[in-house]
Design a protein around this motif. Structure first.
Motif, PDB file in Angstrom:
ATOM      1  N   ASN A 157       3.733   2.910  66.610  1.00  0.00           N
ATOM      2  CA  ASN A 157       3.153   3.594  67.765  1.00  0.00           C
ATOM      3  C   ASN A 157       1.635   3.544  67.799  1.00  0.00           C
ATOM      4  O   ASN A 157       1.005   4.224  68.619  1.00  0.00           O
ATOM      5  CB  ASN A 157       3.623   5.051  67.818  1.00  0.00           C
ATOM      6  CG  ASN A 157       3.377   5.799  66.515  1.00  0.00           C
ATOM      7  OD1 ASN A 157       3.303   5.200  65.451  1.00  0.00           O
ATOM      8  ND2 ASN A 157       3.259   7.112  66.588  1.00  0.00           N
ATOM      9  N   ALA A 158       1.012   2.734  66.905  1.00  0.00           N
ATOM     10  CA  ALA A 158      -0.445   2.567  66.887  1.00  0.00           C
ATOM     11  C   ALA A 158      -1.160   3.915  66.930  1.00  0.00           C
ATOM     12  O   ALA A 158      -2.048   4.156  67.757  1.00  0.00           O
ATOM     13  CB  ALA A 158      -0.899   1.681  68.038  1.00  0.00           C
ATOM     14  N   ALA A 159      -0.797   4.817  66.026  1.00  0.00           N
ATOM     15  CA  ALA A 159      -1.324   6.182  66.003  1.00  0.00           C
ATOM     16  C   ALA A 159      -2.050   6.442  64.690  1.00  0.00           C
ATOM     17  O   ALA A 159      -1.852   5.729  63.697  1.00  0.00           O
ATOM     18  CB  ALA A 159      -0.188   7.185  66.182  1.00  0.00           C
ATOM     19  N   SER A 194       1.296   8.252  62.914  1.00  0.00           N
ATOM     20  CA  SER A 194       1.855   6.911  62.797  1.00  0.00           C
ATOM     21  C   SER A 194       3.271   6.953  62.239  1.00  0.00           C
ATOM     22  O   SER A 194       3.590   7.761  61.366  1.00  0.00           O
ATOM     23  CB  SER A 194       0.967   6.040  61.906  1.00  0.00           C
ATOM     24  OG  SER A 194       0.916   6.560  60.589  1.00  0.00           O
ATOM     25  N   GLN A 195       4.112   6.082  62.773  1.00  0.00           N
ATOM     26  CA  GLN A 195       5.506   5.986  62.342  1.00  0.00           C
ATOM     27  C   GLN A 195       5.807   4.551  61.957  1.00  0.00           C
ATOM     28  O   GLN A 195       5.416   3.621  62.664  1.00  0.00           O
ATOM     29  CB  GLN A 195       6.444   6.435  63.462  1.00  0.00           C
ATOM     30  CG  GLN A 195       6.220   7.856  63.944  1.00  0.00           C
ATOM     31  CD  GLN A 195       7.137   8.231  65.078  1.00  0.00           C
ATOM     32  OE1 GLN A 195       8.295   7.781  65.131  1.00  0.00           O
ATOM     33  NE2 GLN A 195       6.666   9.068  65.997  1.00  0.00           N
ATOM     34  N   SER A 196       6.509   4.370  60.871  1.00  0.00           N
ATOM     35  CA  SER A 196       6.886   3.040  60.410  1.00  0.00           C
ATOM     36  C   SER A 196       8.347   2.778  60.736  1.00  0.00           C
ATOM     37  O   SER A 196       9.156   3.698  60.856  1.00  0.00           O
ATOM     38  CB  SER A 196       6.645   2.888  58.910  1.00  0.00           C
ATOM     39  OG  SER A 196       7.437   3.823  58.184  1.00  0.00           O
ATOM     40  N   SER A 419       0.457  -9.507  58.287  1.00  0.00           N
ATOM     41  CA  SER A 419      -0.801  -9.271  58.987  1.00  0.00           C
ATOM     42  C   SER A 419      -1.248  -7.828  58.758  1.00  0.00           C
ATOM     43  O   SER A 419      -0.434  -6.934  58.491  1.00  0.00           O
ATOM     44  CB  SER A 419      -0.655  -9.539  60.489  1.00  0.00           C
ATOM     45  OG  SER A 419       0.255  -8.632  61.081  1.00  0.00           O
ATOM     46  N   TYR A 420      -2.545  -7.631  58.895  1.00  0.00           N
ATOM     47  CA  TYR A 420      -3.122  -6.290  58.785  1.00  0.00           C
ATOM     48  C   TYR A 420      -4.124  -6.120  59.923  1.00  0.00           C
ATOM     49  O   TYR A 420      -4.974  -6.989  60.153  1.00  0.00           O
ATOM     50  CB  TYR A 420      -3.833  -6.103  57.443  1.00  0.00           C
ATOM     51  CG  TYR A 420      -4.548  -4.779  57.332  1.00  0.00           C
ATOM     52  CD1 TYR A 420      -3.853  -3.615  57.043  1.00  0.00           C
ATOM     53  CD2 TYR A 420      -5.927  -4.686  57.542  1.00  0.00           C
ATOM     54  CE1 TYR A 420      -4.498  -2.388  56.955  1.00  0.00           C
ATOM     55  CE2 TYR A 420      -6.585  -3.473  57.455  1.00  0.00           C
ATOM     56  CZ  TYR A 420      -5.860  -2.322  57.162  1.00  0.00           C
ATOM     57  OH  TYR A 420      -6.508  -1.112  57.083  1.00  0.00           O
ATOM     58  N   HIS A 433      -4.506   1.973  61.691  1.00  0.00           N
ATOM     59  CA  HIS A 433      -4.347   0.680  61.025  1.00  0.00           C
ATOM     60  C   HIS A 433      -2.858   0.427  60.869  1.00  0.00           C
ATOM     61  O   HIS A 433      -2.035   1.355  60.843  1.00  0.00           O
ATOM     62  CB  HIS A 433      -5.068   0.630  59.673  1.00  0.00           C
ATOM     63  CG  HIS A 433      -4.656   1.718  58.722  1.00  0.00           C
ATOM     64  ND1 HIS A 433      -3.558   1.610  57.908  1.00  0.00           N
ATOM     65  CD2 HIS A 433      -5.183   2.952  58.493  1.00  0.00           C
ATOM     66  CE1 HIS A 433      -3.438   2.717  57.185  1.00  0.00           C
ATOM     67  NE2 HIS A 433      -4.402   3.544  57.517  1.00  0.00           N
ATOM     68  N   ARG A 434      -2.489  -0.846  60.773  1.00  0.00           N
ATOM     69  CA  ARG A 434      -1.074  -1.190  60.650  1.00  0.00           C
ATOM     70  C   ARG A 434      -0.914  -2.481  59.873  1.00  0.00           C
ATOM     71  O   ARG A 434      -1.735  -3.395  59.954  1.00  0.00           O
ATOM     72  CB  ARG A 434      -0.423  -1.302  62.039  1.00  0.00           C
ATOM     73  CG  ARG A 434      -0.896  -2.452  62.869  1.00  0.00           C
ATOM     74  CD  ARG A 434      -0.551  -2.307  64.342  1.00  0.00           C
ATOM     75  NE  ARG A 434       0.873  -2.121  64.605  1.00  0.00           N
ATOM     76  CZ  ARG A 434       1.367  -1.955  65.829  1.00  0.00           C
ATOM     77  NH1 ARG A 434       0.562  -1.955  66.891  1.00  0.00           N
ATOM     78  NH2 ARG A 434       2.663  -1.803  66.012  1.00  0.00           N
ATOM     79  N   THR A 435       0.182  -2.537  59.116  1.00  0.00           N
ATOM     80  CA  THR A 435       0.561  -3.725  58.360  1.00  0.00           C
ATOM     81  C   THR A 435       1.919  -4.184  58.872  1.00  0.00           C
ATOM     82  O   THR A 435       2.810  -3.359  59.093  1.00  0.00           O
ATOM     83  CB  THR A 435       0.644  -3.423  56.852  1.00  0.00           C
ATOM     84  OG1 THR A 435      -0.622  -2.928  56.407  1.00  0.00           O
ATOM     85  CG2 THR A 435       0.996  -4.674  56.067  1.00  0.00           C
TER      86      THR A 435
END
Length: 446
Positions: A157-159, A194-196, A419-420, A433-435
């Motif tokens: 969710n790009a949070a 953020s949720q994974s 990707s990061y 941030h997201r991986t």
């Protein structure tokens, strides 16, 4: 006397080695000339001792190309070109190998060099091959693909990941009984953190090229993907792109007028629509270098939040190069600048100007395996302060990715990528941030 014996022994050994070398090459040439299937296995065996010798490398290249080992043929013939740049027979063979490998630009370059030498022995063959290449370039071309993949996203969710976020000094919050107060921090509820999740993805693409008249051409493409999370559908995304237009070729220059349309859905509901028209100039400086300049103007329309609607424009300059060395490196770099202007001046804080740079590169570690990497940086400066915060928003977005592509079969590709991404903002609530890990298989249709 002893010294004379040593000289004589050395001479005998040299003559023996020379005789063995001559015998090996004579035997290999006989197999190559007769089209014997044992030519390539023998050449592979002899390469441990003779690779780097142009006479052997030429025979090795012929044997490899005849048996379908195109990359080995390219490597061998490239070695011939290093020692014998005027060997037009080997250069013509190298052009044929490039063409068999789909490297049309590199093949064209080698053929142009052969034709410039005007060698009687190979000019006719080079002219015919060059004409067939030009004819194929002006013929109707269609290409499509389907891709299916699985992955993991650390922030679907790009949070922001923090539960407590520092607010800029002077940020006002209303009180229930009237008035305002100025808290130092904002408590973020779990639903907005953020949720994974794991996800699956289906992607497709179709593009076509159709020439008309002498220099004109029409082009079009449709592509898109469906990204579905395992645990929830609230953040599933669907993207569909349609591009079409016409262009004209003027020597090494290509001018085209594309039209763009994009639909972007979140949770299977339309979130945003983008329409634009553009002007694109592409210049093939030489067969290995391509430069393009693209300008685009259009608008973004938000389904449920019309106050976010903007007029948009962007310009980008791109350079791409293929290197004619055994590992076949490819690089591509772009710089761009854009502007999103809010349609309603009361909501200028949705408008922004931005600029960025991107780069990507890859090389072949084997005939069917190719690692790659991409980099992106973008800075966005917003036009006005958000009503909830006393500062004008500034963001720095960066993304780095690395992956590996494996050509399992001629039309099947397996890809693995990690990707990061990091979005840094002067307002912490917009930071995230997201991986992402992704594994996919793709099938191409020609």
């Amino acid at each position: 006397m002893r010294r004379h014996w040593r000289v004589l022994a050395a001479a005998v050994l040299a003559m023996t080695a020379l005789a063995a070398y001559g015998g090996d090459l004579t035997h290999l040439q006989g197999l190559v000339d007769s089209g014997n299937a044992q030519a390539y296995p023998l050449a592979r065996t002899l390469s441990a001792n003779y690779a780097g010798n142009p006479d052997f490398d030429y025979l090795y290249g012929r044997a490899a190309l005849a048996s379908g080992h195109v990359n080995q043929a390219i490597f061998a013939l490239q070695r011939v070109m290093i020692d014998r740049p005027t060997d037009d027979r080997a250069r013509l063979l190298l052009a044929q190998a490039y063409l068999r490998n789909g490297e049309r630009v590199l093949a064209q370059r080698e053929l142009d060099i052969v034709l410039a030498h005007n060698s009687p022995a190979v000019t006719r063959q080079a002219t015919e091959l060059r004409a067939s290449l030009d004819g194929a370039q002006r013929s109707v071309r269609n290409h499509s693909y389907v891709e299916l993949g699985l992955g993991y996203d650390s922030n679907v969710n790009a949070a922001p990941s923090a539960s407590l976020i520092a607010l800029p000094p002077g940020t006002a919050q209303p009180l229930s009984g009237g008035g305002v107060y100025y808290p130092a921090n904002l408590v973020v509820s779990p639903g907005y953190q953020s949720q994974s999740d794991g996800f699956w993805r289906f992607a497709f693409g179709l593009n076509t090229y159709r020439p008309f008249a002498t220099r004109g051409y029409l082009f079009g493409s449709v592509d898109g993907d469906e990204n579905a999370d395992f645990s929830t559908s609230a953040f599933d995304t669907t993207v569909a792109n349609v591009i079409g237009g016409a262009g004209i070729q003027l020597g090494s220059n290509y001018l085209s007028l594309p039209l763009y349309h994009q639909e972007f859905l979140i949770g299977h509901r339309r979130y945003r629509q983008h329409d634009a028209f553009g002007l694109e100039w592409t210049y093939r400086a030489d067969p290995a270098n391509v430069i393009s300049l693209v300008g685009q103007y259009g608008n973004y329309v938000y389904q449920d939040e019309s106050v976010q609607n903007t007029d948009s424009g962007v310009a980008a300059l791109t350079w791409a190069r293929n290197f004619a060395v055994p590992s076949q490196p490819r690089i591509k770099a772009s710089i761009y600048r854009g502007r999103d202007a809010a349609k309603d001046e009361l909501y200028d804080y949705f408008g922004r100007s931005y600029y960025g740079i991107s780069a990507e590169g890859s090389f072949a570690v084997s005939p069917r395996q190719r690692p790659y990497a991409t980099l992106l940086y973008q800075r966005s400066n917003y036009d006005a302060a958000d009503p909830g915060f006393p500062v004008i928003r500034v963001e720095h977005y960066s993304r780095v990715a690395a992956g590996w592509m494996w050509q399992m079969k001629p039309k099947w590709i397996l890809r693995a990528e990690v990707s990061y991404a990091d979005n840094h903002s002067n307002i912490d609530i917009y930071q995230y941030h997201r991986t992402l890990f992704y594994l996919s298989t793709r099938h191409d249709f020609y």
